[in-house]
Design a protein around this motif. Structure first.
Motif, mmCIF file in Angstrom:
data_model
loop_
_atom_site.group_PDB
_atom_site.id
_atom_site.type_symbol
_atom_site.label_atom_id
_atom_site.label_comp_id
_atom_site.label_asym_id
_atom_site.label_seq_id
_atom_site.Cartn_x
_atom_site.Cartn_y
_atom_site.Cartn_z
ATOM 1 N N PHE A 14 46.637 55.861 48.203
ATOM 2 C CA PHE A 14 47.167 56.279 49.501
ATOM 3 C C PHE A 14 47.679 57.713 49.433
ATOM 4 O O PHE A 14 48.492 58.052 48.557
ATOM 5 C CB PHE A 14 48.333 55.379 49.933
ATOM 6 C CG PHE A 14 47.900 54.081 50.559
ATOM 7 C CD1 PHE A 14 47.591 52.984 49.776
ATOM 8 C CD2 PHE A 14 47.785 53.962 51.944
ATOM 9 C CE1 PHE A 14 47.180 51.792 50.349
ATOM 10 C CE2 PHE A 14 47.382 52.770 52.529
ATOM 11 C CZ PHE A 14 47.076 51.681 51.740
ATOM 12 N N ASP A 15 47.222 58.526 50.393
ATOM 13 C CA ASP A 15 47.889 59.787 50.672
ATOM 14 C C ASP A 15 49.242 59.431 51.285
ATOM 15 O O ASP A 15 49.416 58.325 51.803
ATOM 16 C CB ASP A 15 47.038 60.600 51.651
ATOM 17 C CG ASP A 15 47.754 61.833 52.143
ATOM 18 O OD1 ASP A 15 48.338 62.551 51.310
ATOM 19 O OD2 ASP A 15 47.733 62.081 53.364
ATOM 20 N N ARG A 16 50.213 60.347 51.232
ATOM 21 C CA ARG A 16 51.535 60.019 51.770
ATOM 22 C C ARG A 16 51.723 60.504 53.210
ATOM 23 O O ARG A 16 51.639 59.712 54.132
ATOM 24 C CB ARG A 16 52.640 60.601 50.849
ATOM 25 C CG ARG A 16 53.971 59.880 50.970
ATOM 26 C CD ARG A 16 55.117 60.670 50.353
ATOM 27 N NE ARG A 16 55.551 61.750 51.229
ATOM 28 C CZ ARG A 16 56.537 62.611 50.934
ATOM 29 N NH1 ARG A 16 57.166 62.516 49.790
ATOM 30 N NH2 ARG A 16 56.863 63.543 51.792
ATOM 31 N N ASP A 17 51.931 61.806 53.389
ATOM 32 C CA ASP A 17 52.273 62.315 54.728
ATOM 33 C C ASP A 17 51.123 62.116 55.723
ATOM 34 O O ASP A 17 49.992 62.523 55.470
ATOM 35 C CB ASP A 17 52.630 63.801 54.640
ATOM 36 C CG ASP A 17 53.860 64.047 53.773
ATOM 37 O OD1 ASP A 17 54.661 63.111 53.595
ATOM 38 O OD2 ASP A 17 54.012 65.179 53.278
ATOM 39 N N GLY A 18 51.412 61.470 56.834
ATOM 40 C CA GLY A 18 50.394 61.191 57.843
ATOM 41 C C GLY A 18 49.708 59.856 57.632
ATOM 42 O O GLY A 18 48.885 59.434 58.446
ATOM 43 N N VAL A 19 50.027 59.189 56.513
ATOM 44 C CA VAL A 19 49.438 57.874 56.226
ATOM 45 C C VAL A 19 50.573 56.876 55.974
ATOM 46 O O VAL A 19 50.808 55.982 56.778
ATOM 47 C CB VAL A 19 48.456 57.928 55.038
ATOM 48 C CG1 VAL A 19 47.923 56.530 54.726
ATOM 49 C CG2 VAL A 19 47.298 58.877 55.356
ATOM 50 N N GLY A 133 43.398 58.318 53.590
ATOM 51 C CA GLY A 133 43.966 59.659 53.751
ATOM 52 C C GLY A 133 43.795 60.175 55.161
ATOM 53 O O GLY A 133 43.158 59.527 55.993
ATOM 54 N N ASP A 134 44.391 61.344 55.416
ATOM 55 C CA ASP A 134 44.276 61.913 56.768
ATOM 56 C C ASP A 134 43.747 63.346 56.740
ATOM 57 O O ASP A 134 43.794 64.039 57.751
ATOM 58 C CB ASP A 134 45.627 61.861 57.504
ATOM 59 C CG ASP A 134 46.632 62.878 56.986
ATOM 60 O OD1 ASP A 134 46.534 63.259 55.791
ATOM 61 O OD2 ASP A 134 47.502 63.291 57.759
ATOM 62 N N HIS A 135 43.246 63.781 55.584
ATOM 63 C CA HIS A 135 42.811 65.171 55.435
ATOM 64 C C HIS A 135 41.498 65.185 54.657
ATOM 65 O O HIS A 135 41.293 64.347 53.777
ATOM 66 C CB HIS A 135 43.901 65.946 54.677
ATOM 67 C CG HIS A 135 43.776 67.427 54.770
ATOM 68 N ND1 HIS A 135 42.772 68.136 54.144
ATOM 69 C CD2 HIS A 135 44.534 68.348 55.421
ATOM 70 C CE1 HIS A 135 42.918 69.429 54.402
ATOM 71 N NE2 HIS A 135 43.983 69.586 55.172
ATOM 72 N N ARG A 137 40.774 67.014 52.297
ATOM 73 C CA ARG A 137 41.057 67.123 50.852
ATOM 74 C C ARG A 137 41.242 65.746 50.209
ATOM 75 O O ARG A 137 40.918 65.549 49.042
ATOM 76 C CB ARG A 137 42.330 67.954 50.618
ATOM 77 C CG ARG A 137 42.134 69.446 50.736
ATOM 78 C CD ARG A 137 43.325 70.188 50.113
ATOM 79 N NE ARG A 137 44.538 69.954 50.869
ATOM 80 C CZ ARG A 137 45.009 70.764 51.822
ATOM 81 N NH1 ARG A 137 44.368 71.864 52.125
ATOM 82 N NH2 ARG A 137 46.114 70.477 52.467
ATOM 83 N N ASP A 138 41.801 64.793 50.981
ATOM 84 C CA ASP A 138 41.968 63.433 50.453
ATOM 85 C C ASP A 138 40.607 62.768 50.243
ATOM 86 O O ASP A 138 40.351 62.166 49.189
ATOM 87 C CB ASP A 138 42.796 62.570 51.430
ATOM 88 C CG ASP A 138 44.169 63.146 51.695
ATOM 89 O OD1 ASP A 138 44.803 63.625 50.744
ATOM 90 O OD2 ASP A 138 44.596 63.109 52.871
ATOM 91 N N ILE A 139 39.775 62.863 51.283
ATOM 92 C CA ILE A 139 38.455 62.224 51.221
ATOM 93 C C ILE A 139 37.628 62.853 50.094
ATOM 94 O O ILE A 139 36.971 62.153 49.315
ATOM 95 C CB ILE A 139 37.706 62.376 52.579
ATOM 96 C CG1 ILE A 139 38.598 61.931 53.757
ATOM 97 C CG2 ILE A 139 36.379 61.623 52.548
ATOM 98 C CD1 ILE A 139 39.120 60.524 53.688
HETATM 99 MG MG MG Z 1 48.337 63.683 54.554
#
Ligand code: MG
Ligand code: ZN
Length: 181
Positions: A14-19, A133-135, A137-139
């Motif tokens: 899990f990404d943190r901010d936005g998720v 994720g929400d970015h 960069r995460d994907i």
């Molecule tokens: Mg994020």
């Protein structure tokens, strides 16, 4: 750690901010009081554990490198987060943070380094793992690490790379995870 394939466990990264928590926008969450869990996220995390997946947080917190907060403050935010998740058995099994300034480290997303470190330390089978994720960069980090399945939560970040699944918000995450895990 045992490397026998049968004993490896899949994970949801899990990404943190936005998720996990409501996005602070272009800024940073700088104190525990400003950390707010996203709608439905506790159930979404809990179902991962129920289905036999480890929970691993992979987060970029460049605010530390920029001197906007210090490491103990970031740690305090994560302690408070874990305390809020504990009653639902939704705590993260591992937390990995890149706190470095862009261009000064090898772990900044989309580098796969944080995922690969978690894989070694937690005995994770990446081939059965997921990332939320929400970015881009995460994907891209998931792709770079060999994590085949991704879920994007739409946010203020413009989507460039296509994820396996896309959701408007975290509210649909539990239903989706219940279907695919
Ligand atoms: Mg994020
Ligand atoms: Zn880093």
């Amino acid at each position: 750690m045992n490397d026998s394939p049968a004993l490896l466990q899949p994970a949801v990264f899990f990404d943190r901010d936005g998720v996990v928590n409501v996005s602070p926008g272009e800024g940073y969450v700088l104190k525990p009081e400003d950390f707010h869990l996203s709608p439905g996220i506790i159930k979404a995390l809990a179902i991962c554990h129920q289905r036999g997946f480890k929970l691993i947080l992979v987060t970029s917190q460049q605010g530390v490198g920029k001197g906007l907060m210090n490491q103990p403050t970031l740690d305090a935010i994560h302690v408070a987060m874990q305390e809020a998740l504990a009653p639902a058995d939704a705590c993260f099994d591992g937390i990995y943070s890149c706190t470095h300034l862009s261009g000064t480290c090898s772990c900044r997303k989309p580098s796969p380094e944080m995922i690969l470190q978690a894989q070694r330390e937690h005995g994770i089978d990446l081939t059965r793992s997921w990332l939320v994720g929400d970015h881009d960069r995460d994907i891209q980090m998931a792709v770079n690490a060999g994590v085949p399945k991704t879920i994007r939560i739409l946010s203020h970040h413009e989507p460039g790379i296509t994820a396996t699944h896309t959701l408007d918000s975290t509210e649909g995450l539990t239903a989706l995870l219940a279907e695919v895990l």
